[in-house]
Scaffold this motif. Structure first.
Motif, PDB file in Angstrom:
ATOM      1  N   GLU A 340       0.710  -1.329   0.105  1.00  0.00           N
ATOM      2  CA  GLU A 340      -0.411  -0.001  -0.214  1.00  0.00           C
ATOM      3  C   GLU A 340       0.772   0.850  -0.200  1.00  0.00           C
ATOM      4  OE1 GLU A 340      -3.620  -0.485   2.628  1.00  0.00           O
ATOM      5  OE2 GLU A 340      -2.290   0.715   3.227  1.00  0.00           O
ATOM      6  N   GLY A 341       0.534   1.918  -0.968  1.00  0.00           N
ATOM      7  CA  GLY A 341       1.612   3.355  -0.646  1.00  0.00           C
ATOM      8  C   GLY A 341       3.038   3.579  -1.392  1.00  0.00           C
ATOM      9  N   ALA A 342       3.124   2.212  -2.429  1.00  0.00           N
ATOM     10  CA  ALA A 342       3.871   2.114  -2.817  1.00  0.00           C
ATOM     11  C   ALA A 342       4.086   1.769  -4.206  1.00  0.00           C
ATOM     12  CB  ALA A 342       5.746   1.382  -2.035  1.00  0.00           C
ATOM     13  N   HIS A 343       4.591   1.638  -5.278  1.00  0.00           N
ATOM     14  CA  HIS A 343       4.286   1.361  -6.927  1.00  0.00           C
ATOM     15  C   HIS A 343       5.699   0.766  -6.395  1.00  0.00           C
ATOM     16  CE1 HIS A 343       5.183   1.432 -10.825  1.00  0.00           C
ATOM     17  NE2 HIS A 343       3.763   1.626 -11.211  1.00  0.00           N
ATOM     18  N   ALA A 344       5.301  -0.163  -7.293  1.00  0.00           N
ATOM     19  CA  ALA A 344       5.919  -1.883  -7.426  1.00  0.00           C
ATOM     20  C   ALA A 344       7.528  -1.260  -8.065  1.00  0.00           C
ATOM     21  CB  ALA A 344       5.430  -2.862  -8.847  1.00  0.00           C
ATOM     22  N   HIS A 345       7.943  -0.450  -8.962  1.00  0.00           N
ATOM     23  CA  HIS A 345       8.813   0.233  -9.272  1.00  0.00           C
ATOM     24  C   HIS A 345       9.645   0.941  -8.004  1.00  0.00           C
ATOM     25  CE1 HIS A 345       8.193  -1.507 -12.960  1.00  0.00           C
ATOM     26  NE2 HIS A 345       7.454  -1.210 -13.480  1.00  0.00           N
ATOM     27  N   ASP A 346       8.496   1.339  -7.862  1.00  0.00           N
ATOM     28  CA  ASP A 346       9.071   2.670  -6.733  1.00  0.00           C
ATOM     29  C   ASP A 346      10.300   1.939  -5.387  1.00  0.00           C
ATOM     30  OD1 ASP A 346       8.614   5.136  -8.194  1.00  0.00           O
ATOM     31  OD2 ASP A 346       6.946   4.865  -6.912  1.00  0.00           O
ATOM     32  N   LEU A 347       9.248   0.275  -5.247  1.00  0.00           N
ATOM     33  CA  LEU A 347       9.372  -0.373  -3.940  1.00  0.00           C
ATOM     34  C   LEU A 347      11.009  -0.985  -4.578  1.00  0.00           C
ATOM     35  CD1 LEU A 347       8.564  -1.735  -1.613  1.00  0.00           C
ATOM     36  CD2 LEU A 347       7.666  -2.709  -2.120  1.00  0.00           C
ATOM     37  N   ALA A 348      10.715  -1.630  -5.644  1.00  0.00           N
ATOM     38  CA  ALA A 348      12.108  -2.302  -6.147  1.00  0.00           C
ATOM     39  C   ALA A 348      13.206  -1.491  -6.076  1.00  0.00           C
ATOM     40  CB  ALA A 348      12.234  -3.012  -7.404  1.00  0.00           C
ATOM     41  N   THR A 349      13.082   0.309  -6.474  1.00  0.00           N
ATOM     42  CA  THR A 349      14.258   0.451  -6.482  1.00  0.00           C
ATOM     43  C   THR A 349      14.633   0.951  -5.239  1.00  0.00           C
ATOM     44  OG1 THR A 349      13.014   1.709  -8.332  1.00  0.00           O
ATOM     45  CG2 THR A 349      14.687   2.716  -7.803  1.00  0.00           C
ATOM     46  N   LEU A 350      14.170   0.863  -4.298  1.00  0.00           N
ATOM     47  CA  LEU A 350      14.271   1.092  -3.168  1.00  0.00           C
ATOM     48  C   LEU A 350      15.326   0.156  -2.492  1.00  0.00           C
ATOM     49  CD1 LEU A 350      11.389   4.024  -2.379  1.00  0.00           C
ATOM     50  CD2 LEU A 350      13.680   4.258  -2.628  1.00  0.00           C
ATOM     51  N   LEU A 351      14.575  -0.390  -2.443  1.00  0.00           N
ATOM     52  CA  LEU A 351      14.946  -1.794  -1.554  1.00  0.00           C
ATOM     53  C   LEU A 351      16.389  -2.642  -2.797  1.00  0.00           C
ATOM     54  CD1 LEU A 351      12.159  -4.635  -2.033  1.00  0.00           C
ATOM     55  CD2 LEU A 351      12.940  -3.577   0.033  1.00  0.00           C
ATOM     56  N   ASP A 352      16.521  -2.219  -3.948  1.00  0.00           N
ATOM     57  CA  ASP A 352      17.824  -2.226  -4.422  1.00  0.00           C
ATOM     58  C   ASP A 352      18.674  -1.162  -3.734  1.00  0.00           C
ATOM     59  OD1 ASP A 352      19.745  -3.135  -6.794  1.00  0.00           O
ATOM     60  OD2 ASP A 352      19.989  -1.007  -7.143  1.00  0.00           O
ATOM     61  N   LEU A 353      18.118   0.327  -2.978  1.00  0.00           N
ATOM     62  CA  LEU A 353      19.560   0.788  -2.342  1.00  0.00           C
ATOM     63  C   LEU A 353      19.965  -0.058  -1.192  1.00  0.00           C
ATOM     64  CD1 LEU A 353      18.028   4.502  -3.414  1.00  0.00           C
ATOM     65  CD2 LEU A 353      20.172   3.305  -3.677  1.00  0.00           C
ATOM     66  N   GLU A 354      19.296  -1.123  -0.535  1.00  0.00           N
ATOM     67  CA  GLU A 354      19.344  -1.544   0.227  1.00  0.00           C
ATOM     68  C   GLU A 354      20.348  -2.450   0.384  1.00  0.00           C
ATOM     69  OE1 GLU A 354      18.664  -0.268   3.511  1.00  0.00           O
ATOM     70  OE2 GLU A 354      17.842   1.267   2.695  1.00  0.00           O
ATOM     71  N   GLY A 355      20.700  -2.925  -1.074  1.00  0.00           N
ATOM     72  CA  GLY A 355      21.475  -3.722  -1.857  1.00  0.00           C
ATOM     73  C   GLY A 355      20.631  -5.674  -2.160  1.00  0.00           C
ATOM     74  N   ILE A 356      18.974  -5.551  -2.039  1.00  0.00           N
ATOM     75  CA  ILE A 356      17.969  -6.191  -2.516  1.00  0.00           C
ATOM     76  C   ILE A 356      16.963  -5.822  -4.173  1.00  0.00           C
ATOM     77  CG2 ILE A 356      15.610  -7.662  -1.554  1.00  0.00           C
ATOM     78  CD1 ILE A 356      16.323  -5.849   1.299  1.00  0.00           C
ATOM     79  N   ALA A 357      17.686  -7.175  -4.324  1.00  0.00           N
ATOM     80  CA  ALA A 357      17.483  -7.208  -5.248  1.00  0.00           C
ATOM     81  C   ALA A 357      15.986  -8.154  -5.497  1.00  0.00           C
ATOM     82  CB  ALA A 357      18.251  -8.052  -6.527  1.00  0.00           C
ATOM     83  N   PRO A 375      -1.088  -2.973 -12.830  1.00  0.00           N
ATOM     84  CA  PRO A 375      -0.213  -2.743 -14.209  1.00  0.00           C
ATOM     85  C   PRO A 375       1.092  -3.445 -13.956  1.00  0.00           C
ATOM     86  CG  PRO A 375      -0.543  -0.789 -12.900  1.00  0.00           C
ATOM     87  CD  PRO A 375      -1.536  -2.441 -12.049  1.00  0.00           C
ATOM     88  N   ALA A 376       1.233  -3.962 -12.628  1.00  0.00           N
ATOM     89  CA  ALA A 376       2.642  -4.651 -11.799  1.00  0.00           C
ATOM     90  C   ALA A 376       2.543  -4.755 -10.619  1.00  0.00           C
ATOM     91  CB  ALA A 376       4.022  -3.366 -11.979  1.00  0.00           C
ATOM     92  N   THR A 377       3.913  -5.887 -10.204  1.00  0.00           N
ATOM     93  CA  THR A 377       4.003  -6.100  -8.661  1.00  0.00           C
ATOM     94  C   THR A 377       5.307  -6.756  -8.936  1.00  0.00           C
ATOM     95  OG1 THR A 377       4.246  -8.729  -9.364  1.00  0.00           O
ATOM     96  CG2 THR A 377       2.249  -7.631  -9.401  1.00  0.00           C
TER      97      THR A 377
END
Ligand code: PLP
Length: 406
Positions: A340-357, A375-377
């Motif tokens: 909730e509140g996070a677009h899938a791409h934003d979530l993945a991009t911010l997780l990447d900054l934590e080293g999480i792919a 549209p995306a998950t």
């Protein structure tokens, strides 16, 4: 107590030691492509250092070694899948494999009005080739619907089969939902109606023992890079009587017996379908990959991934605002979700900054996204080298992103 030392297994994967954005890498994108153990990297390296030559074209020692290595990989893969090597065509992966079935097998058998059943949860690689042959032949692609939980609707299957169909295309394991489809049951039902079956095994063979012959399908496709092997490798198993009846897909070297300007005679299967120089080093690597996986044991791998999946399901259930997409009872360690509140791409991009792919997007499964109205998950996909601590890192990472976006 687990029968395998998974910590030691993890150490076989050099890439897992690296950092990303200064953080230890947490690789949760195995459904996209698997990381490679040192045994695979070394096998490719050794091939190029010591044995490199083309296959089947030279009588010199290196040519013989390269041919033996390539055919040896076919034999290893055949044993891994419990099929005969002569019924296994090596190719660049599932995409090529399904196009080969579509054009060489299906097109000559399809007529205007014929129905091709394609499950709603297919990867585009098991949808678009059918649309292309349907366009050429006047056949029709019909979706085989799923339940909201993300399972093939077996009643819908029976209804569609009763209405008549020529071919059924279904995935063994969904790359988005993780659903393990009862492909044996599905193929049996299809066969009773005289419907040919094509099973996409891309997400199945890396994670569980697969006895292809026991499934009862007509064709089974898989891709090597998800199986710890190099990219550009994969295969297609088919029933021998089908291979014998099929015209070549691509023409060129290796697939012929004799070429005259008056006409060409073709090689026997499987070589009839392997025109041109193959990815020899890639298949040497894939052979090493199946040796590596077999030494651990596919049963042990399946059990370990089940443990990791259960941990992930329990931990993700604690995350406020997280919605899992689909909830199939029989599932592999692939989890698609939205927060909730996070677009899938934003979530993945911010997780990447934590080293999480993790992967975000439609996962090459538009019709499935349309079914769920998203549209995306975000997708986390696990493998036997992952750890509970990495799943916890994902959960912590999602919590951090939620706080950032709040
Ligand atoms: N089918 C499924 C279920 C997949 O997950 C994938 C890859 O993501 C493919 C087919 C396509 O595989 P490749 O790109 O290796 O041909």
């Amino acid at each position: 107590m687990s029968e395998v030392d998974w910590g030691r297994v993890r150490a076989d994967f050099p890439l897992l030691e690296r950092k990303v954005h200064g953080k230890p890498l947490v690789y949760l994108d195995s459904a996209n492509t698997a990381q490679k153990p040192a045994a695979v990297i070394e096998a490719v390296d050794a091939f190029y250092r010591r044995h490199n030559a083309n296959v089947s074209r030279a009588v010199h020692a290196l040519g013989t070694e390269a041919t033996e290595a390539y055919e040896g990989a076919r034999g290893r893969l055949a044993r891994f899948l419990n099929v005969a090597a002569q019924d296994l065509v090596l190719c660049s992966g599932t995409t090529f494999a399904i196009n080969l079935v579509a054009w060489s097998f299906a097109q000559p058998r399809l007529a205007a009005g014929d129905r091709i059943l394609v499950s709603r949860m297919e990867h585009h690689a098991n949808i678009v080739p059918w649309q292309l042959v349907a366009e050429r032949t006047g056949a029709q692609v019909v979706p085989l619907e799923i339940t909201p939980q993300g399972e093939i609707d077996l009643d819908a299957l029976d209804r569609e089969l009763a209405r008549g169909a020529r071919l059924l295309a279904v995935t063994h394991v969904s790359n988005v939902l993780g659903t393990i489809n009862p492909v044996r049951e599905i193929c049996q039902r299809a066969r009773r109606h005289g419907v040919f079956t094509v099973v996409d095994g891309s997400q199945a063979v890396p994670h569980q023992p697969v006895d292809v012959g026991a499934i009862g399908c007509d064709f089974y496709a898989f891709t090597g890079h998800k199986l710890c092997g190099p990219t550009g490798t994969g295969g297609l198993w088919g029933r021998r009587e089908h291979w014998q009846s099929m015209p070549p897909f691509l023409g060129g070297g290796e697939m012929i017996r004799e070429v005259r300007f008056e006409g060409t005679t073709f090689n026997d299967p499987p070589h009839r379908f392997e025109a041109g120089t193959p990815n020899i080093a890639g298949f040497v690597g894939l052979g090493a990959a199946v040796d590596y996986l077999s030494a651990i044991g596919m049963q042990a791998i399946a059990r370990r991934e089940r443990e990791l999946l259960e941990h992930a399901l329990a931990r993700l259930a604690e995350v406020p605002g997280l919605r899992l997409i689909g909830n199939p009872p029989a599932r592999a360690a692939i989890l698609s979700f939205l927060v909730e509140g996070a677009h899938a791409h934003d979530l993945a991009t911010l997780l990447d900054l934590e080293g999480i792919a993790v992967r975000s997007g439609h996962h090459c499964a538009h019709p499935l996204m349309q079914f769920y109205g998203v549209p995306a998950t975000c997708r986390a996909s696990l493998a036997f080298w992952n750890t509970e601590a990495e799943i916890d890192a994902l959960v912590d990472g999602i919590g951090k992103v939620r706080r950032q976006l709040a």
